[in-house]
Enzyme design. Structure first.
Site, mmCIF file in Angstrom:
data_model
loop_
_atom_site.group_PDB
_atom_site.id
_atom_site.type_symbol
_atom_site.label_atom_id
_atom_site.label_comp_id
_atom_site.label_asym_id
_atom_site.label_seq_id
_atom_site.Cartn_x
_atom_site.Cartn_y
_atom_site.Cartn_z
ATOM 1 N N LYS A 229 0.832 -1.205 0.000
ATOM 2 C CA LYS A 229 0.000 0.000 0.000
ATOM 3 C C LYS A 229 0.867 1.254 0.000
ATOM 4 O O LYS A 229 0.606 2.210 -0.738
ATOM 5 C CB LYS A 229 -0.909 0.018 1.230
ATOM 6 C CG LYS A 229 -1.826 1.236 1.281
ATOM 7 C CD LYS A 229 -2.417 1.475 2.651
ATOM 8 C CE LYS A 229 -1.422 2.159 3.573
ATOM 9 N NZ LYS A 229 -2.052 2.824 4.724
ATOM 10 N N ASN A 230 1.915 1.256 0.816
ATOM 11 C CA ASN A 230 2.748 2.444 0.955
ATOM 12 C C ASN A 230 3.616 2.708 -0.274
ATOM 13 O O ASN A 230 4.198 3.781 -0.403
ATOM 14 C CB ASN A 230 3.622 2.340 2.206
ATOM 15 C CG ASN A 230 2.813 2.473 3.483
ATOM 16 O OD1 ASN A 230 1.684 2.966 3.463
ATOM 17 N ND2 ASN A 230 3.375 2.019 4.594
ATOM 18 N N ARG B 90 -3.783 10.702 4.939
ATOM 19 C CA ARG B 90 -2.700 11.667 4.834
ATOM 20 C C ARG B 90 -1.925 11.561 3.523
ATOM 21 O O ARG B 90 -1.336 12.536 3.057
ATOM 22 C CB ARG B 90 -1.739 11.494 6.014
ATOM 23 C CG ARG B 90 -2.360 11.747 7.365
ATOM 24 C CD ARG B 90 -1.299 11.866 8.439
ATOM 25 N NE ARG B 90 -0.411 12.986 8.182
ATOM 26 C CZ ARG B 90 -0.621 14.238 8.574
ATOM 27 N NH1 ARG B 90 -1.720 14.534 9.233
ATOM 28 N NH2 ARG B 90 0.231 15.186 8.296
ATOM 29 N N CYS C 266 -4.693 8.970 10.171
ATOM 30 C CA CYS C 266 -4.663 8.304 11.471
ATOM 31 C C CYS C 266 -4.330 9.270 12.598
ATOM 32 O O CYS C 266 -3.555 10.209 12.424
ATOM 33 C CB CYS C 266 -3.610 7.186 11.468
ATOM 34 S SG CYS C 266 -4.058 5.742 10.523
ATOM 35 N N ARG D 122 2.061 14.884 12.157
ATOM 36 C CA ARG D 122 2.953 14.629 11.025
ATOM 37 C C ARG D 122 2.894 15.857 10.134
ATOM 38 O O ARG D 122 2.190 15.886 9.126
ATOM 39 C CB ARG D 122 2.513 13.357 10.277
ATOM 40 C CG ARG D 122 2.719 12.108 11.118
ATOM 41 C CD ARG D 122 2.458 10.845 10.329
ATOM 42 N NE ARG D 122 1.048 10.488 10.346
ATOM 43 C CZ ARG D 122 0.567 9.385 9.795
ATOM 44 N NH1 ARG D 122 1.368 8.549 9.196
ATOM 45 N NH2 ARG D 122 -0.719 9.119 9.847
ATOM 46 N N PRO D 123 3.616 16.910 10.502
ATOM 47 C CA PRO D 123 3.475 18.191 9.807
ATOM 48 C C PRO D 123 3.944 18.112 8.361
ATOM 49 O O PRO D 123 4.802 17.314 8.001
ATOM 50 C CB PRO D 123 4.373 19.125 10.631
ATOM 51 C CG PRO D 123 5.363 18.232 11.291
ATOM 52 C CD PRO D 123 4.626 16.963 11.579
ATOM 53 N N VAL D 124 3.344 18.982 7.530
ATOM 54 C CA VAL D 124 3.703 19.009 6.120
ATOM 55 C C VAL D 124 4.747 20.077 5.843
ATOM 56 O O VAL D 124 5.026 20.384 4.679
ATOM 57 C CB VAL D 124 2.448 19.246 5.247
ATOM 58 C CG1 VAL D 124 1.468 18.092 5.399
ATOM 59 C CG2 VAL D 124 1.781 20.568 5.598
ATOM 60 N N ASP D 125 5.342 20.631 6.880
ATOM 61 C CA ASP D 125 6.342 21.684 6.706
ATOM 62 C C ASP D 125 7.481 21.255 5.787
ATOM 63 O O ASP D 125 7.986 22.057 4.983
ATOM 64 C CB ASP D 125 6.943 22.098 8.056
ATOM 65 C CG ASP D 125 5.921 22.709 8.989
ATOM 66 O OD1 ASP D 125 4.719 22.546 8.728
ATOM 67 O OD2 ASP D 125 6.321 23.340 9.981
ATOM 68 N N ASP E 258 5.591 0.932 11.804
ATOM 69 C CA ASP E 258 4.369 0.253 11.380
ATOM 70 C C ASP E 258 4.311 -1.209 11.839
ATOM 71 O O ASP E 258 3.304 -1.884 11.628
ATOM 72 C CB ASP E 258 4.230 0.301 9.858
ATOM 73 C CG ASP E 258 3.687 1.635 9.374
ATOM 74 O OD1 ASP E 258 3.311 2.468 10.214
ATOM 75 O OD2 ASP E 258 3.634 1.848 8.147
ATOM 76 N N ILE F 255 9.163 7.442 16.468
ATOM 77 C CA ILE F 255 8.644 8.079 15.264
ATOM 78 C C ILE F 255 7.377 8.874 15.547
ATOM 79 O O ILE F 255 7.283 10.061 15.245
ATOM 80 C CB ILE F 255 8.371 7.038 14.156
ATOM 81 C CG1 ILE F 255 9.606 6.156 13.932
ATOM 82 C CG2 ILE F 255 7.962 7.729 12.865
ATOM 83 C CD1 ILE F 255 10.834 6.894 13.454
ATOM 84 N N ARG G 50 -8.062 -0.389 5.508
ATOM 85 C CA ARG G 50 -7.171 0.588 4.881
ATOM 86 C C ARG G 50 -5.843 -0.051 4.488
ATOM 87 O O ARG G 50 -5.142 0.499 3.623
ATOM 88 C CB ARG G 50 -6.910 1.766 5.823
ATOM 89 C CG ARG G 50 -8.117 2.668 6.067
ATOM 90 C CD ARG G 50 -7.734 3.869 6.926
ATOM 91 N NE ARG G 50 -6.540 4.515 6.398
ATOM 92 C CZ ARG G 50 -5.442 4.756 7.109
ATOM 93 N NH1 ARG G 50 -5.378 4.423 8.379
ATOM 94 N NH2 ARG G 50 -4.411 5.345 6.548
#
Length: 423
Positions: free
Chosen positions: A22-23, A92, A116, A121-124, A306, A328, A398
């Site tokens: 999936k990833n 995400r 989730c 989990r910032p998008v910076d 994970d 993490i 998912r």
């Protein structure tokens, strides 16, 4: 709403075919926005997250055909460069359309993502990297508004933290930027390598994928290609743990032991006997004893976050104790209270959990809190005495293709049933 009933105590024995990752599939789907002509993916898992990404690409104007595990994409007539909140909030990974849209079309409006509840989990890192490539970005009303009317320009981008999705987003964007881009402190996961190999099949020029330094020479355009998604290393590790926790023996096919080097080493220390096969590997417990081992989650090739919940489920039945440290995501021990309901002895100290092994788990009613936590409760239920009922199983859908079918064919007593909507 669906629930899953698990009648524990039966060893898993048999063979399980591992699905596509999936990833890996999610960024590969987003990469369809980059190329001209027909683009075909095979070995794509049939999962809720995949459906969400297909829906997102379709609303952008992609023409998509789905035939089982094969997906065809044509993005020659994109009509919309906005990724709306009602679609992006589902997961995400939707942020992965940002890089391809801005690189090929010079404009993108992407909702800040949901997903989730396992930590911030910032998008910076995505935003600052794209700004280094020349994109003009502002945040407004919950959206990332990006433009690059004159195209992106290659740059050296040193990422302050290892981020898989940021590496993927910037890698895709850089393929159509003018000149050379260097990504420093890049993620090294197998999914990054798979994405790079696919992009090279489209005509991209990329070196260093799988290392912490990736070099991309921008090209004017990319063309469609055909690509097969790699095996899911998280699913591989999950079923490997399933063999040990139930004191059974499984042969996992269409996968590779090299995808889970740190996990397989930890399982060997815990007492697993692992043998490579031509198309995967076999795994079984050694003398019925699970030895406590300590693990620390780290970016690849370290122990994957994970797989932390699944490993914790295994360690609840170990001899002695185990210390599991999560580096993490800060909220990734939400499965601990649920495992405790089944008789596990776990004490959380900040980012570490001390797991003292017990002789037996007992079935109970438990609730999934996120994708990997949900499957850890399935594993615990398979090993427990009595019946376990798992609610909120949409998390499982998912990330695990045909989970009940795969487990049932190996002797598990597991079934899904519907109940009235849950609060």
């Amino acid at each position: 709403m669906d629930r899953i009933l698990i009648r524990g105590g039966t060893p898993l024995n048999g063979s399980i075919q591992i699905s596509g990752a999936k990833n890996a599939a999610l960024p590969l789907l987003a990469a369809g926005l980059l190329c001209e002509g027909q683009y075909n993916l095979s070995n794509v898992p049939q999962l809720a997250d995949i459906t969400s990404m297909v829906d997102l690409l379709t609303q952008h104007g992609c023409i998509i055909s789905v035939d089982g595990n094969n997906i065809g994409i044509n993005s020659d007539n994109i009509t919309n460069t906005t990724a709306p909140y009602d679609l992006v909030r589902r997961m995400r990974a939707s942020i992965l359309v940002l890089g391809p849209l801005i690189a090929r079309f010079g404009v993108a409006r992407v909702s800040l993502p949901g997903g989730c509840a396992i930590g911030t989990r910032p998008v910076d890192v995505h935003i600052k990297g794209l700004q280094k490539l020349g994109a003009q970005i502002e945040l407004s009303e919950g959206y990332i508004n990006a433009s690059a009317p004159n195209g992106l320009v290659g740059a050296t981008i040193s990422m302050p933290m290892v981020s898989v999705t940021a590496t993927e987003n910037l890698l895709m964007a850089a393929t159509l930027a003018k000149g050379e881009t260097v990504l420093i402190n890049a993620a090294r996961e197998p999914e990054i390598i798979d994405l790079a190999n696919c992009l090279k099949g489209m005509g991209a020029i990329i070196e260093g994928a799988g290392t912490d330094r990736i070099i991309i020479q921008g090209v004017e355009k990319l063309n469609g290609t055909s690509h097969s998604v790699i095996a899911d290393r998280i699913e591989t590790a999950t079923y490997a743990i399933g063999a040990i926790i139930t004191q059974g023996e499984l042969t996992l096919t269409h996968t590779d032991l090299s995808l889970i080097p740190t996990v397989s080493e930890a399982l060997a220390r815990a007492g697993a006997i692992i043998k490579e096969t031509p198309n995967g590997f076999s795994i079984k417990a050694n003398s019925g004893i699970i030895t406590g081992v300590d693990v620390i989650t780290e970016p690849y090739p370290g122990f994957a976050t994970d797989i932390q919940a699944q490993m914790m489920a295994l360690m609840t039945l170990c001899t002695g104790a185990s210390m599991i440290t999560e580096t993490i995501f800060e909220n990734r021990f939400m499965h601990v209270p649920e495992l405790a309901r089944m008789g596990a002895n776990i004490t959380v100290h900040g980012s570490s959990a001390l797991v003292r092994g017990v002789s037996q788990l007992s079935g109970a009613e438990v609730m999934a809190t996120d994708l990997r936590a949900s499957v850890s409760l399935v594993l615990a239920g398979l090993a427990a005495k009595g019946d376990t009922v798992l609610s909120r199983v949409y998390h499982l859908d998912r990330g695990y293709e045909k989970l009940e079918q795969k487990l049932t064919q190996c002797g598990a007593h597991i079934e899904r049933y519907k109940v009235a909507a849950e609060a």
